[in-house]
Design a protein around this motif. Structure first.
Motif, PDB file in Angstrom:
ATOM      1  N   ILE A  90       0.833  -1.198   0.000  1.00 64.92           N
ATOM      2  CA  ILE A  90       0.000   0.000   0.000  1.00 64.92           C
ATOM      3  C   ILE A  90       0.874   1.257   0.000  1.00 64.92           C
ATOM      4  N   GLU A  91       1.894   1.264   0.835  1.00 70.13           N
ATOM      5  CA  GLU A  91       2.787   2.425   0.912  1.00 70.13           C
ATOM      6  C   GLU A  91       3.493   2.667  -0.416  1.00 70.13           C
ATOM      7  N   ASP A  92       3.860   1.587  -1.119  1.00 70.77           N
ATOM      8  CA  ASP A  92       4.580   1.704  -2.394  1.00 70.77           C
ATOM      9  C   ASP A  92       3.649   1.847  -3.595  1.00 70.77           C
ATOM     10  N   GLY A  93       2.330   1.846  -3.344  1.00 74.28           N
ATOM     11  CA  GLY A  93       1.377   1.973  -4.439  1.00 74.28           C
ATOM     12  C   GLY A  93       1.275   0.738  -5.310  1.00 74.28           C
ATOM     13  N   LEU A  94       1.596  -0.424  -4.752  1.00 74.12           N
ATOM     14  CA  LEU A  94       1.644  -1.666  -5.531  1.00 74.12           C
ATOM     15  C   LEU A  94       0.515  -2.646  -5.193  1.00 74.12           C
ATOM     16  N   ILE A  95      -0.374  -2.258  -4.303  1.00 72.26           N
ATOM     17  CA  ILE A  95      -1.436  -3.179  -3.895  1.00 72.26           C
ATOM     18  C   ILE A  95      -2.493  -3.302  -4.985  1.00 72.26           C
ATOM     19  N   THR A  96      -3.015  -4.501  -5.157  1.00 74.02           N
ATOM     20  CA  THR A  96      -4.131  -4.731  -6.081  1.00 74.02           C
ATOM     21  C   THR A  96      -5.338  -5.169  -5.273  1.00 74.02           C
ATOM     22  N   LYS A  97      -6.512  -4.831  -5.759  1.00 71.65           N
ATOM     23  CA  LYS A  97      -7.752  -5.154  -5.062  1.00 71.65           C
ATOM     24  C   LYS A  97      -8.655  -5.953  -5.986  1.00 71.65           C
ATOM     25  N   THR A  98      -9.202  -7.051  -5.446  1.00 75.90           N
ATOM     26  CA  THR A  98     -10.096  -7.908  -6.217  1.00 75.90           C
ATOM     27  C   THR A  98     -11.445  -7.993  -5.509  1.00 75.90           C
ATOM     28  N   PRO A  99     -12.532  -7.563  -6.151  1.00 77.66           N
ATOM     29  CA  PRO A  99     -13.848  -7.668  -5.511  1.00 77.66           C
ATOM     30  C   PRO A  99     -14.205  -9.118  -5.210  1.00 77.66           C
ATOM     31  N   GLN A 100     -14.901  -9.318  -4.097  1.00 78.10           N
ATOM     32  CA  GLN A 100     -15.362 -10.657  -3.749  1.00 78.10           C
ATOM     33  C   GLN A 100     -16.531 -11.067  -4.649  1.00 78.10           C
ATOM     34  N   VAL A 101     -16.621 -12.377  -4.885  1.00 75.30           N
ATOM     35  CA  VAL A 101     -17.767 -12.922  -5.617  1.00 75.30           C
ATOM     36  C   VAL A 101     -18.850 -13.209  -4.581  1.00 75.30           C
ATOM     37  N   ASN A 102     -19.802 -12.302  -4.468  1.00 75.55           N
ATOM     38  CA  ASN A 102     -20.768 -12.361  -3.365  1.00 75.55           C
ATOM     39  C   ASN A 102     -21.650 -13.600  -3.386  1.00 75.55           C
ATOM     40  N   ASN A 103     -21.944 -14.128  -4.565  1.00 72.24           N
ATOM     41  CA  ASN A 103     -22.819 -15.309  -4.600  1.00 72.24           C
ATOM     42  C   ASN A 103     -22.099 -16.586  -4.157  1.00 72.24           C
ATOM     43  N   LEU A 104     -20.791 -16.492  -3.891  1.00 72.93           N
ATOM     44  CA  LEU A 104     -20.046 -17.630  -3.339  1.00 72.93           C
ATOM     45  C   LEU A 104     -19.855 -17.506  -1.826  1.00 72.93           C
ATOM     46  N   ALA A 105     -20.382 -16.433  -1.264  1.00 70.93           N
ATOM     47  CA  ALA A 105     -20.149 -16.167   0.156  1.00 70.93           C
ATOM     48  C   ALA A 105     -20.892 -17.152   1.053  1.00 70.93           C
ATOM     49  N   THR A 106     -20.221 -17.569   2.125  1.00 68.55           N
ATOM     50  CA  THR A 106     -20.868 -18.302   3.210  1.00 68.55           C
ATOM     51  C   THR A 106     -20.639 -17.509   4.493  1.00 68.55           C
ATOM     52  N   HIS A 107     -21.486 -17.747   5.494  1.00 69.09           N
ATOM     53  CA  HIS A 107     -21.486 -16.883   6.669  1.00 69.09           C
ATOM     54  C   HIS A 107     -21.392 -17.714   7.954  1.00 69.09           C
ATOM     55  N   THR A 108     -20.765 -17.131   8.955  1.00 67.17           N
ATOM     56  CA  THR A 108     -20.672 -17.751  10.276  1.00 67.17           C
ATOM     57  C   THR A 108     -21.355 -16.850  11.295  1.00 67.17           C
ATOM     58  N   LYS A 109     -21.722 -17.450  12.418  1.00 72.91           N
ATOM     59  CA  LYS A 109     -22.369 -16.677  13.476  1.00 72.91           C
ATOM     60  C   LYS A 109     -21.565 -16.802  14.762  1.00 72.91           C
ATOM     61  N   MET A 110     -21.859 -15.938  15.698  1.00 74.00           N
ATOM     62  CA  MET A 110     -21.224 -16.026  17.010  1.00 74.00           C
ATOM     63  C   MET A 110     -21.572 -17.369  17.659  1.00 74.00           C
ATOM     64  N   ILE A 111     -20.602 -17.973  18.341  1.00 76.22           N
ATOM     65  CA  ILE A 111     -20.858 -19.195  19.093  1.00 76.22           C
ATOM     66  C   ILE A 111     -21.601 -18.816  20.376  1.00 76.22           C
ATOM     67  N   LYS A 112     -22.811 -19.367  20.541  1.00 74.41           N
ATOM     68  CA  LYS A 112     -23.613 -19.079  21.723  1.00 74.41           C
ATOM     69  C   LYS A 112     -23.602 -20.269  22.682  1.00 74.41           C
ATOM     70  N   LYS A 113     -24.119 -20.050  23.887  1.00 73.91           N
ATOM     71  CA  LYS A 113     -24.089 -21.095  24.908  1.00 73.91           C
ATOM     72  C   LYS A 113     -24.789 -22.371  24.452  1.00 73.91           C
ATOM     73  N   GLU A 114     -25.904 -22.208  23.730  1.00 76.00           N
ATOM     74  CA  GLU A 114     -26.627 -23.397  23.275  1.00 76.00           C
ATOM     75  C   GLU A 114     -25.836 -24.190  22.233  1.00 76.00           C
ATOM     76  N   ASP A 115     -24.889 -23.533  21.552  1.00 81.29           N
ATOM     77  CA  ASP A 115     -24.061 -24.215  20.558  1.00 81.29           C
ATOM     78  C   ASP A 115     -23.004 -25.097  21.214  1.00 81.29           C
ATOM     79  N   GLU A 116     -22.745 -24.876  22.488  1.00 80.44           N
ATOM     80  CA  GLU A 116     -21.701 -25.631  23.185  1.00 80.44           C
ATOM     81  C   GLU A 116     -22.151 -27.038  23.572  1.00 80.44           C
ATOM     82  N   ILE A 117     -23.461 -27.277  23.622  1.00 78.59           N
ATOM     83  CA  ILE A 117     -23.987 -28.576  24.055  1.00 78.59           C
ATOM     84  C   ILE A 117     -23.883 -29.580  22.911  1.00 78.59           C
ATOM     85  N   LEU A 118     -23.257 -30.721  23.174  1.00 77.17           N
ATOM     86  CA  LEU A 118     -23.114 -31.755  22.145  1.00 77.17           C
ATOM     87  C   LEU A 118     -24.449 -32.444  21.901  1.00 77.17           C
TER      88      LEU A 118
END
Length: 310
Positions: free
Chosen positions: A182-210
């Motif tokens: 970035i400092e040298d002006g050499l960074i390249t940026k590639t937009p994300q392919v949004n339709n390939l996105a997957t999402h995670t959520k916060m781990i909650k107390k109920e998620d801890e129970i096996l």
């Protein structure tokens, strides 16, 4: 470049150290406020705050950075901000404070696993690889353009703790590379392919129970994904056990899912699940220390046929 670093947990510490040891200068650290912990509710400093104080870097802790932090951060006249598991959503006003705006260190190969728990989800889902993405921060959650990415293998014995440490080190290397470019002006940026996105959520107390209606593989992976924190949990006759490790157990026994089918110091603690069974290798009984389940069963009796989490 003059850098403001935003991060809170252990994952962010190697990133902070890497920037401090680079040609760039960290002029301030921002982390979440101290939180009460334990029976005495004593305030505990976040890992990044402890490290920053050791490095004699000024630390700021805002309840809500969008309201409390704008004027202070603007006055620092930094060139760029770097975030790594900071823990608050940033407004566009905060994003625009510095000439080079904000870059983020994210623990997955975006657009896979956007959100709060990418490392845990990679382990839970049995992935063989994950990695680090350095991205430009935008107002959406992990939606910004990709600057740098690098993959890393997930080992058979990796837990959230061990994999997070590996990714933290890799994140430090990549974020310094990104700052240099970035400092040298050499960074390249590639937009994300949004339709390939997957999402995670916060781990909650109920998620801890096996849930023993799951497969043995899924149960083993979940235990690894929650180790060392917050840890998977089971309940036996009202007593809670924190589970550190499981392993698949081959059985053809006809029993209900969640039913204990072995409980001895020789055979261990074995619980029926969807496609067989799992052996609880190591756990921590309530108000006791971490131990092998077989050692626990040397002096304690658990009846075969008991239903776990009943």
């Amino acid at each position: 470049m003059k850098v403001i670093f935003l991060g809170t947990p252990d994952f962010a510490c190697n990133c902070l150290k890497a920037i401090v040891n680079s040609k760039h200068k960290v002029i301030a650290v921002v982390c979440q406020p101290d939180k009460p912990s334990g029976r005495g509710h004593k305030l505990v400093k976040p890992p990044v705050k402890i490290l920053a104080e050791q490095l004699n870097i000024p630390v700021y802790q805002f309840q809500k950075i969008r309201k409390d932090g704008v004027d202070i951060l603007k006055s620092l006249n930094a060139d760029i901000m770097v975030t790594a598991a900071y823990g608050q959503i940033l407004s566009q006003e905060v994003i625009d404070l510095c000439p080079h705006k904000i870059i983020n260190v994210h623990g997955s190969i975006l657009p896979k696993y956007r959100g709060a728990s990418p490392i845990q989800y990679a382990i839970m889902n049995g992935d063989k690889q994950t990695g680090i993405t350095i991205m430009e921060t935008q107002s959406g959650i992990d939606t910004g353009d990709i600057m740098l990415q690098k993959n890393i293998d997930i080992g058979e014995d990796d837990t959230y703790g061990t994999l997070s440490e590996k990714l933290s080190i890799l994140g430090g290397e990549l974020v310094v590379d990104a700052l240099d470019k970035i400092e040298d002006g050499l960074i390249t940026k590639t937009p994300q392919v949004n339709n390939l996105a997957t999402h995670t959520k916060m781990i909650k107390k109920e998620d801890e129970i096996l849930d023993f209606n799951e497969t043995a593989t899924n149960l083993v992976n979940k235990v690894k994904a929650l180790n060392p924190s917050p840890l998977a949990k089971i309940s036996i006759l009202g007593n809670e056990f924190k589970v550190f490790s499981l392993k698949p157990y081959n059985t053809q026994e006809n029993a209900l899912n969640g039913q204990i089918i072995c409980a001895s110091s020789k055979q261990g603690l074995v619980i029926k699940c969807k496609d067989g069974a799992v052996e609880v290798v190591e756990f921590q009984p309530q108000s006791s220390k971490r131990m092998l389940a077989k050692s626990y069963l040397n002096g304690k009796k658990i009846e075969i046929g008991t239903i776990v989490n009943a």
